[in-house]
Motif scaffolding. Structure first.
Motif, PDB file in Angstrom:
ATOM      1  N   GLU A   1       7.840 -55.936  -9.408  1.00 15.64           N
ATOM      2  CA  GLU A   1       8.207 -54.902 -10.374  1.00 15.64           C
ATOM      3  C   GLU A   1       8.178 -53.498  -9.785  1.00 15.64           C
ATOM      4  O   GLU A   1       8.869 -52.617 -10.278  1.00 15.64           O
ATOM      5  CB  GLU A   1       7.253 -54.967 -11.575  1.00 15.64           C
ATOM      6  N   SER A   2       7.362 -53.293  -8.749  1.00 18.37           N
ATOM      7  CA  SER A   2       7.249 -51.938  -8.218  1.00 18.37           C
ATOM      8  C   SER A   2       6.748 -51.973  -6.778  1.00 18.37           C
ATOM      9  O   SER A   2       6.220 -52.980  -6.308  1.00 18.37           O
ATOM     10  CB  SER A   2       6.296 -51.093  -9.079  1.00 18.37           C
ATOM     11  N   LEU A   3       6.924 -50.850  -6.091  1.00 21.65           N
ATOM     12  CA  LEU A   3       6.395 -50.645  -4.756  1.00 21.65           C
ATOM     13  C   LEU A   3       5.229 -49.663  -4.835  1.00 21.65           C
ATOM     14  O   LEU A   3       5.105 -48.918  -5.809  1.00 21.65           O
ATOM     15  CB  LEU A   3       7.469 -50.062  -3.839  1.00 21.65           C
ATOM     16  N   ASN A   4       4.383 -49.676  -3.801  1.00 21.03           N
ATOM     17  CA  ASN A   4       3.343 -48.653  -3.834  1.00 21.03           C
ATOM     18  C   ASN A   4       3.961 -47.286  -3.545  1.00 21.03           C
ATOM     19  O   ASN A   4       5.125 -47.178  -3.147  1.00 21.03           O
ATOM     20  CB  ASN A   4       2.177 -49.008  -2.900  1.00 21.03           C
ATOM     21  N   ALA A   5       3.183 -46.246  -3.775  1.00 20.65           N
ATOM     22  CA  ALA A   5       3.725 -44.887  -3.742  1.00 20.65           C
ATOM     23  C   ALA A   5       4.348 -44.546  -2.390  1.00 20.65           C
ATOM     24  O   ALA A   5       5.425 -43.944  -2.319  1.00 20.65           O
ATOM     25  CB  ALA A   5       2.621 -43.886  -4.088  1.00 20.65           C
ATOM     26  N   ALA A   6       3.681 -44.919  -1.307  1.00 21.46           N
ATOM     27  CA  ALA A   6       4.191 -44.564   0.021  1.00 21.46           C
ATOM     28  C   ALA A   6       5.493 -45.289   0.329  1.00 21.46           C
ATOM     29  O   ALA A   6       6.429 -44.708   0.884  1.00 21.46           O
ATOM     30  CB  ALA A   6       3.139 -44.878   1.084  1.00 21.46           C
ATOM     31  N   MET A   7       5.580 -46.563  -0.036  1.00 23.66           N
ATOM     32  CA  MET A   7       6.804 -47.318   0.227  1.00 23.66           C
ATOM     33  C   MET A   7       7.955 -46.783  -0.626  1.00 23.66           C
ATOM     34  O   MET A   7       9.083 -46.663  -0.149  1.00 23.66           O
ATOM     35  CB  MET A   7       6.574 -48.796  -0.045  1.00 23.66           C
ATOM     36  N   ALA A   8       7.677 -46.482  -1.887  1.00 21.50           N
ATOM     37  CA  ALA A   8       8.724 -45.950  -2.762  1.00 21.50           C
ATOM     38  C   ALA A   8       9.247 -44.618  -2.230  1.00 21.50           C
ATOM     39  O   ALA A   8      10.459 -44.363  -2.206  1.00 21.50           O
ATOM     40  CB  ALA A   8       8.180 -45.777  -4.179  1.00 21.50           C
ATOM     41  N   ALA A   9       8.337 -43.756  -1.794  1.00 25.82           N
ATOM     42  CA  ALA A   9       8.759 -42.467  -1.247  1.00 25.82           C
ATOM     43  C   ALA A   9       9.615 -42.657  -0.007  1.00 25.82           C
ATOM     44  O   ALA A   9      10.641 -41.985   0.165  1.00 25.82           O
ATOM     45  CB  ALA A   9       7.525 -41.619  -0.920  1.00 25.82           C
ATOM     46  N   THR A  10       9.224 -43.576   0.852  1.00 24.27           N
ATOM     47  CA  THR A  10       9.979 -43.814   2.081  1.00 24.27           C
ATOM     48  C   THR A  10      11.388 -44.305   1.776  1.00 24.27           C
ATOM     49  O   THR A  10      12.373 -43.838   2.368  1.00 24.27           O
ATOM     50  CB  THR A  10       9.242 -44.841   2.963  1.00 24.27           C
ATOM     51  N   VAL A  11      11.512 -45.234   0.840  1.00 22.33           N
ATOM     52  CA  VAL A  11      12.832 -45.754   0.474  1.00 22.33           C
ATOM     53  C   VAL A  11      13.717 -44.624  -0.054  1.00 22.33           C
ATOM     54  O   VAL A  11      14.883 -44.486   0.340  1.00 22.33           O
ATOM     55  CB  VAL A  11      12.698 -46.878  -0.568  1.00 22.33           C
ATOM     56  N   CYS A  12      13.187 -43.808  -0.954  1.00 25.42           N
ATOM     57  CA  CYS A  12      13.985 -42.721  -1.544  1.00 25.42           C
ATOM     58  C   CYS A  12      14.409 -41.697  -0.493  1.00 25.42           C
ATOM     59  O   CYS A  12      15.579 -41.280  -0.446  1.00 25.42           O
ATOM     60  CB  CYS A  12      13.186 -42.028  -2.643  1.00 25.42           C
ATOM     61  N   LEU A  13      13.480 -41.281   0.345  1.00 21.91           N
ATOM     62  CA  LEU A  13      13.786 -40.246   1.334  1.00 21.91           C
ATOM     63  C   LEU A  13      14.772 -40.744   2.384  1.00 21.91           C
ATOM     64  O   LEU A  13      15.645 -39.996   2.840  1.00 21.91           O
ATOM     65  CB  LEU A  13      12.495 -39.762   1.989  1.00 21.91           C
ATOM     66  N   PHE A  14      14.656 -42.013   2.751  1.00 21.48           N
ATOM     67  CA  PHE A  14      15.579 -42.525   3.761  1.00 21.48           C
ATOM     68  C   PHE A  14      16.955 -42.840   3.174  1.00 21.48           C
ATOM     69  O   PHE A  14      17.966 -42.777   3.889  1.00 21.48           O
ATOM     70  CB  PHE A  14      14.977 -43.751   4.457  1.00 21.48           C
ATOM     71  N   GLU A  15      17.031 -43.143   1.891  1.00 20.66           N
ATOM     72  CA  GLU A  15      18.338 -43.278   1.257  1.00 20.66           C
ATOM     73  C   GLU A  15      19.028 -41.920   1.205  1.00 20.66           C
ATOM     74  O   GLU A  15      20.235 -41.808   1.454  1.00 20.66           O
ATOM     75  CB  GLU A  15      18.203 -43.857  -0.150  1.00 20.66           C
ATOM     76  N   GLN A  16      18.277 -40.881   0.897  1.00 23.18           N
ATOM     77  CA  GLN A  16      18.828 -39.526   0.918  1.00 23.18           C
ATOM     78  C   GLN A  16      19.325 -39.185   2.319  1.00 23.18           C
ATOM     79  O   GLN A  16      20.441 -38.660   2.493  1.00 23.18           O
ATOM     80  CB  GLN A  16      17.747 -38.536   0.483  1.00 23.18           C
ATOM     81  N   MET A  17      18.530 -39.475   3.345  1.00 28.54           N
ATOM     82  CA  MET A  17      18.925 -39.192   4.724  1.00 28.54           C
ATOM     83  C   MET A  17      20.166 -39.993   5.110  1.00 28.54           C
ATOM     84  O   MET A  17      21.087 -39.468   5.750  1.00 28.54           O
ATOM     85  CB  MET A  17      17.782 -39.507   5.665  1.00 28.54           C
ATOM     86  N   ARG A  18      20.212 -41.267   4.703  1.00 31.96           N
ATOM     87  CA  ARG A  18      21.361 -42.119   5.042  1.00 31.96           C
ATOM     88  C   ARG A  18      22.655 -41.539   4.485  1.00 31.96           C
ATOM     89  O   ARG A  18      23.665 -41.456   5.197  1.00 31.96           O
ATOM     90  CB  ARG A  18      21.136 -43.532   4.497  1.00 31.96           C
ATOM     91  N   GLN A  19      22.601 -41.121   3.216  1.00 32.24           N
ATOM     92  CA  GLN A  19      23.810 -40.565   2.606  1.00 32.24           C
ATOM     93  C   GLN A  19      24.244 -39.284   3.320  1.00 32.24           C
ATOM     94  O   GLN A  19      25.450 -39.052   3.515  1.00 32.24           O
ATOM     95  CB  GLN A  19      23.549 -40.272   1.136  1.00 32.24           C
ATOM     96  N   ARG A  20      23.324 -38.470   3.713  1.00 30.83           N
ATOM     97  CA  ARG A  20      23.685 -37.220   4.378  1.00 30.83           C
ATOM     98  C   ARG A  20      24.259 -37.465   5.770  1.00 30.83           C
ATOM     99  O   ARG A  20      25.184 -36.762   6.191  1.00 30.83           O
ATOM    100  CB  ARG A  20      22.454 -36.298   4.432  1.00 30.83           C
ATOM    101  N   ILE A  21      23.711 -38.436   6.474  1.00 33.35           N
ATOM    102  CA  ILE A  21      24.253 -38.763   7.791  1.00 33.35           C
ATOM    103  C   ILE A  21      25.691 -39.268   7.668  1.00 33.35           C
ATOM    104  O   ILE A  21      26.570 -38.876   8.438  1.00 33.35           O
ATOM    105  CB  ILE A  21      23.365 -39.814   8.481  1.00 33.35           C
ATOM    106  N   GLN A  22      25.939 -40.116   6.689  1.00 34.50           N
ATOM    107  CA  GLN A  22      27.275 -40.649   6.498  1.00 34.50           C
ATOM    108  C   GLN A  22      28.263 -39.585   6.036  1.00 34.50           C
ATOM    109  O   GLN A  22      29.463 -39.697   6.291  1.00 34.50           O
ATOM    110  CB  GLN A  22      27.248 -41.798   5.482  1.00 34.50           C
ATOM    111  N   ALA A  23      27.756 -38.534   5.379  1.00 28.23           N
ATOM    112  CA  ALA A  23      28.653 -37.496   4.858  1.00 28.23           C
ATOM    113  C   ALA A  23      29.087 -36.512   5.936  1.00 28.23           C
ATOM    114  O   ALA A  23      30.028 -35.733   5.723  1.00 28.23           O
ATOM    115  CB  ALA A  23      27.948 -36.740   3.725  1.00 28.23           C
ATOM    116  N   VAL A  24      28.393 -36.520   7.059  1.00 30.33           N
ATOM    117  CA  VAL A  24      28.736 -35.573   8.127  1.00 30.33           C
ATOM    118  C   VAL A  24      30.062 -35.940   8.789  1.00 30.33           C
ATOM    119  O   VAL A  24      30.301 -37.105   9.116  1.00 30.33           O
ATOM    120  CB  VAL A  24      27.606 -35.544   9.180  1.00 30.33           C
TER     121      VAL A  24
END
Length: 262
Positions: free
Chosen positions: A239-262
């Motif tokens: 149902e959920s991830l711990n706080a550190a894992m959730a933060a990592t997933v969100c931040l790296f999805e943001q980074m992935r989208q920005r890399i692809q947009a360049v």
């Protein structure tokens, strides 16, 4: 090189107090780095320690000699074997200890990328989030009241040197911060009513991410003040991830989208 031979030495006592008491770190504006890796990270970030304490038995260690060679002898102190182990928080014997002045982060961010931690109390989670934020290119970290002390030994070890790549704002009134922040704010919350799917969001623009307490999540008032809530899609029965894992997933999805947009 200076040599300390007594556990009653005032410097050894001072190290022990800084390692064990958040109050001492706040009042003195100092922290202690345990181990070679954190000293290396400190030096690579261009930060000059206030003093480095070297166990006698390890002064011949090649890595320690390399790092010590980057500093003037006045900043190096040898310590008789066993003394630093008595002061430190580690359980595997003497480790090199580095006394540093806690950097001042500057003004709180009013725009741009940042990570907001709301009452995160597990030092491992806090340190891991710092490391993930640094890796994802987010430099501003705002820790609300009730978070684990970001300069404690456990957070420092979990951060693996990320502290020296970030601006760390501590003991912040998050409700007041929100009133002055002028970019989108995303909160991770499963029970907010209608959270957005992380992988369907556009995350190119600068934004703040709020990650909440391990048990109770993000404060309801902060959720209400956010621009939206986010959920991480998961398969199976989890149902959920711990706080550190959730933060990592969100931040790296943001980074992935920005890399692809360049």
């Amino acid at each position: 090189m200076k040599l300390i031979t007594s556990v009653q030495n005032s410097q050894i006592k001072h190290l022990g107090k800084l390692l064990s008491q958040a109050k001492a770190r706040r009042e003195g504006g100092q922290a202690v780095l345990e181990g070679v890796h954190l000293l290396d990270a400190c030096l690579r970030a261009g930060i000059v320690p206030e003093q480095v304490y070297l166990p006698e038995a390890k002064t011949a260690n090649r890595e320690i000699r390399r790092l010590a060679g980057k500093l003037p002898e006045s900043l190096l102190t040898q310590v008789s074997d066993g003394l630093l182990a008595k002061a430190g928080s580690l359980t595997d014997g003497d480790e090199i200890m580095t006394l540093v002045k806690i950097p001042k982060p500057g003004n709180l961010p009013q725009t741009g990328d940042c990570v907001i931690l709301d009452r995160l109390q597990d030092p491992g989670n806090v340190g891991t989030i710092l490391r993930s934020a640094a890796a994802a290119g987010v430099r501003q970290i705002v820790l609300g009241r009730g978070c684990a002390d970001v300069w404690s030994p456990k957070v420092l070890r979990a951060g693996m040197g990320a502290h020296f790549l970030l601006a760390l704002h501590t003991d912040v009134d998050l409700a007041d911060w929100r009133q002055h922040y002028r970019a989108p704010v995303w909160a991770t919350a499963l029970d907010s009513g209608n959270p957005q799917n992380l992988y369907e969001m556009k995350l190119i623009a600068p934004a703040a991410w709020i990650f909440g307490n391990e048990g109770s999540g993000v404060d309801a008032a902060l959720i209400a003040a956010a621009d939206g809530c986010v959920r991480i899609p998961m398969l199976g029965q989890t149902e959920s991830l711990n706080a550190a894992m959730a933060a990592t997933v969100c931040l790296f999805e943001q980074m992935r989208q920005r890399i692809q947009a360049v």
